[in-house]
Scaffold this active site. Structure first.
Site, mmCIF file in Angstrom:
data_model
loop_
_atom_site.group_PDB
_atom_site.id
_atom_site.type_symbol
_atom_site.label_atom_id
_atom_site.label_comp_id
_atom_site.label_asym_id
_atom_site.label_seq_id
_atom_site.Cartn_x
_atom_site.Cartn_y
_atom_site.Cartn_z
ATOM 1 N N LYS A 162 -0.953 -6.900 -1.771
ATOM 2 C CA LYS A 162 -0.404 -5.608 -2.184
ATOM 3 C C LYS A 162 0.185 -5.756 -3.569
ATOM 4 O O LYS A 162 0.646 -6.834 -3.946
ATOM 5 C CB LYS A 162 0.701 -5.170 -1.213
ATOM 6 C CG LYS A 162 1.004 -3.696 -1.255
ATOM 7 C CD LYS A 162 -0.061 -2.942 -0.494
ATOM 8 C CE LYS A 162 0.305 -1.551 -0.132
ATOM 9 N NZ LYS A 162 -0.498 -1.095 1.016
ATOM 10 N N THR B 211 -8.687 7.259 5.368
ATOM 11 C CA THR B 211 -7.476 6.902 6.122
ATOM 12 C C THR B 211 -7.188 8.005 7.147
ATOM 13 O O THR B 211 -6.897 7.735 8.320
ATOM 14 C CB THR B 211 -6.274 6.745 5.164
ATOM 15 O OG1 THR B 211 -6.659 5.879 4.104
ATOM 16 C CG2 THR B 211 -5.060 6.178 5.868
ATOM 17 N N ASN C 132 -2.318 12.626 -0.162
ATOM 18 C CA ASN C 132 -3.730 12.518 0.198
ATOM 19 C C ASN C 132 -3.915 12.318 1.700
ATOM 20 O O ASN C 132 -4.690 13.023 2.350
ATOM 21 C CB ASN C 132 -4.358 11.355 -0.600
ATOM 22 C CG ASN C 132 -5.792 11.099 -0.197
ATOM 23 O OD1 ASN C 132 -6.556 12.046 -0.001
ATOM 24 N ND2 ASN C 132 -6.160 9.849 -0.052
ATOM 25 N N GLY D 274 -1.662 12.545 4.471
ATOM 26 C CA GLY D 274 -1.104 13.552 5.377
ATOM 27 C C GLY D 274 -1.858 14.869 5.292
ATOM 28 O O GLY D 274 -2.184 15.485 6.314
ATOM 29 N N SER E 210 -12.802 1.031 2.193
ATOM 30 C CA SER E 210 -12.732 0.198 0.983
ATOM 31 C C SER E 210 -13.705 -0.969 1.110
ATOM 32 O O SER E 210 -14.384 -1.342 0.149
ATOM 33 C CB SER E 210 -11.323 -0.368 0.794
ATOM 34 O OG SER E 210 -10.506 0.562 0.125
HETATM 35 N N1 GLU Z 1 -3.281 1.318 0.509
HETATM 36 C C1 GLU Z 1 -4.085 1.400 1.680
HETATM 37 C C2 GLU Z 1 -3.411 0.712 2.853
HETATM 38 O O1 GLU Z 1 -2.232 0.492 2.856
HETATM 39 C C3 GLU Z 1 -5.526 0.966 1.458
HETATM 40 C C4 GLU Z 1 -5.729 -0.437 1.007
HETATM 41 C C5 GLU Z 1 -7.165 -0.765 0.625
HETATM 42 O O2 GLU Z 1 -8.050 0.074 0.745
HETATM 43 O O3 GLU Z 1 -7.354 -1.893 0.198
HETATM 44 O O4 GLU Z 1 -4.035 0.425 3.837
#
Ligand code: GLU
Length: 412
Positions: free
Chosen positions: A103, A187, A218, A220, A346
């Site tokens: 992250k 998501t 995005n 919610g 992703s």
């Molecule tokens: N930020 C998103 C998460 O927390 C996606 C992370 C990604 O696609 O690598 O799952």
């Protein structure tokens, strides 16, 4: 929260007691592989230099390259990025995709930046981390307050540095430059598939289900739209400025038009204004926190009336709240499963980039459904074998077992 990482790691300790995993093996998973902090000087529009701090935490790459979002938010700090990176490692293992966790973030309020300042900041971040990211090393993606345009700048800057077009360095890009169809809604759609299946398992009819969604970004917003189109009743939504409630259901398209005009959801004509806190306590079947961490904690857990919590945000339920909820019979569908649709698509985007061969939306959504349903089934069976209603514990058991197996096979 000051010790978010410590609280998150606590979940590992519970799994070790349940599964007889050795102290040493877990010790590897108790800390990130690498923590990087970079200073990012940016020339602002007024000609002055402002120095930001960029973070990237690479948690574990036993099962594949580090993977995880890039967050731009004033509250970003190293402890938070470590926590989010740990959750990504667990999430990728629950989803059974070949990635470790990572992250990144910058403590910044993007609302105070012009578009060109945002671009310069993103390019500075990319230059600062260019030696540490890459298609086989670590692949960033969007997270809170980052979007496809930011991913495009990151991909462009990285490609310039390396002297070759490298779309697979980042996911969540615009489709014009190698993004995947279906990534922006992934998501939300993944969370929706999970919720539908859980309701089916619990034999709860769709028309009886009312939902409150906290967070109208995005994730919610798209979730609310998908759920409403499928026949669910959305009675409340909120953004950082406050929320709306109409027990008979909200007309989301009209709410969206209102938000576009006034930049927030509140003061919408056919609904009552409510606070974000009150939204969490509404008498609904399903509560969907889709914003930030720790919104449900020991103080308000006893006032939550929902029967199911679908965690589309990362870490919305604080550790102390979980026991209280579970004692009340509330089923928490944990973030590492509920919001895994984003990182699953992703993964599909990365595969398409590496293969230079692109899928249509139907194929993306079909593969997403299969991948996330398999994850749900595995977690559900594990929970039933444990004989409780703790889906988070089951998800962590699944993830830790996969991670430890991979560690044992590779050796240290
Ligand atoms: N930020 C998103 C998460 O927390 C996606 C992370 C990604 O696609 O690598 O799952």
């Amino acid at each position: 929260m000051a010790h978010q990482f410590k609280a998150a790691i606590n979940q590992l300790n519970k799994v070790s007691q349940l599964r007889h995993i050795t102290y040493d093996e877990l010790e590897i998973l108790r800390r990130p592989d690498r923590v990087i902090e970079v200073s990012l000087p940016v020339i602002m529009d007024n000609g002055k230099i402002k120095v930001f701090t960029g973070y990237r935490v690479q948690y574990n790459n036993t099962r594949g390259p580090y993977k995880g979002g890039l967050r731009f938010h004033p509250q970003v700090n190293l402890d938070e990025v470590k926590t989010l990176a740990f959750w990504m490692a667990i999430k990728c293992a629950v989803a059974d995709i070949p990635y470790g966790g990572g992250k990144g973030g910058i403590a910044v309020d993007v609302k105070t930046l012009s578009l060109s300042e945002l671009e310069r900041l993103t390019r500075a971040y990319t230059r600062g981390f260019a030696d540490f990211i890459g298609p086989n090393i670590d692949i960033p993606a969007p997270d809170v307050y980052t979007n496809p345009q930011i991913m495009a700048w990151l991909m462009d800057e990285y490609s310039h540095i390396k002297g070759e077009n490298t779309p697979a360095v980042v996911t969540g890009k615009p489709v014009e430059i190698g993004g995947s169809l279906g990534r922006e809604t992934a998501t939300s759609l993944g969370g929706f598939y999970v919720l539908e299946q859980v309701l089916a398992k619990l034999k709860i009819a769709k028309h009886k289900v009312s939902l409150a969604v906290q967070g109208f970004g995005n994730v919610g917003m798209n979730f609310a739209l998908i759920a409403q189109a499928a026949g669910f009743q959305i009675v409340a939504v909120s953004d950082s400025g406050g929320g709306l409630y109409n027990e008979k259901g909200l007309d989301l398209k009209a709410v969206l038009a209102h938000k576009q005009k006034t930049s927030c959801v509140k003061n919408f004509k056919s609904a009552k204004n409510i606070s974000n806190e009150k939204l969490l306590e509404l008498p609904v079947e399903v509560l969907v926190p889709a914003a930030l961490e720790n919104v449900i904690d020991e103080n308000n857990a006893s006032r939550v009336k929902a029967k199911i919590i679908l965690e589309l945000a990362n870490g919305p339920t604080a550790g102390g709240a979980e026991d209280k909820l579970s004692k009340k019979g509330v089923l928490v569908i944990p973030d590492v499963l509920a919001n895994a649709g984003g990182v699953i698509v992703s993964y599909f985007e990365w595969v398409q980039n590496l293969r230079h061969f692109y899928w249509d939306q139907a194929k993306v959504e079909d593969r997403l459904k299969r991948q996330i349903m398999n994850a749900l089934e595995k977690v559900w069976q594990t929970m039933e074998a444990q004989g409780n209603n703790n889906m988070r514990e089951a998800a962590y058991i699944v993830a830790v077992e996969r991670l430890v197996k991979a560690l044992r096979i590779r050796g240290i």
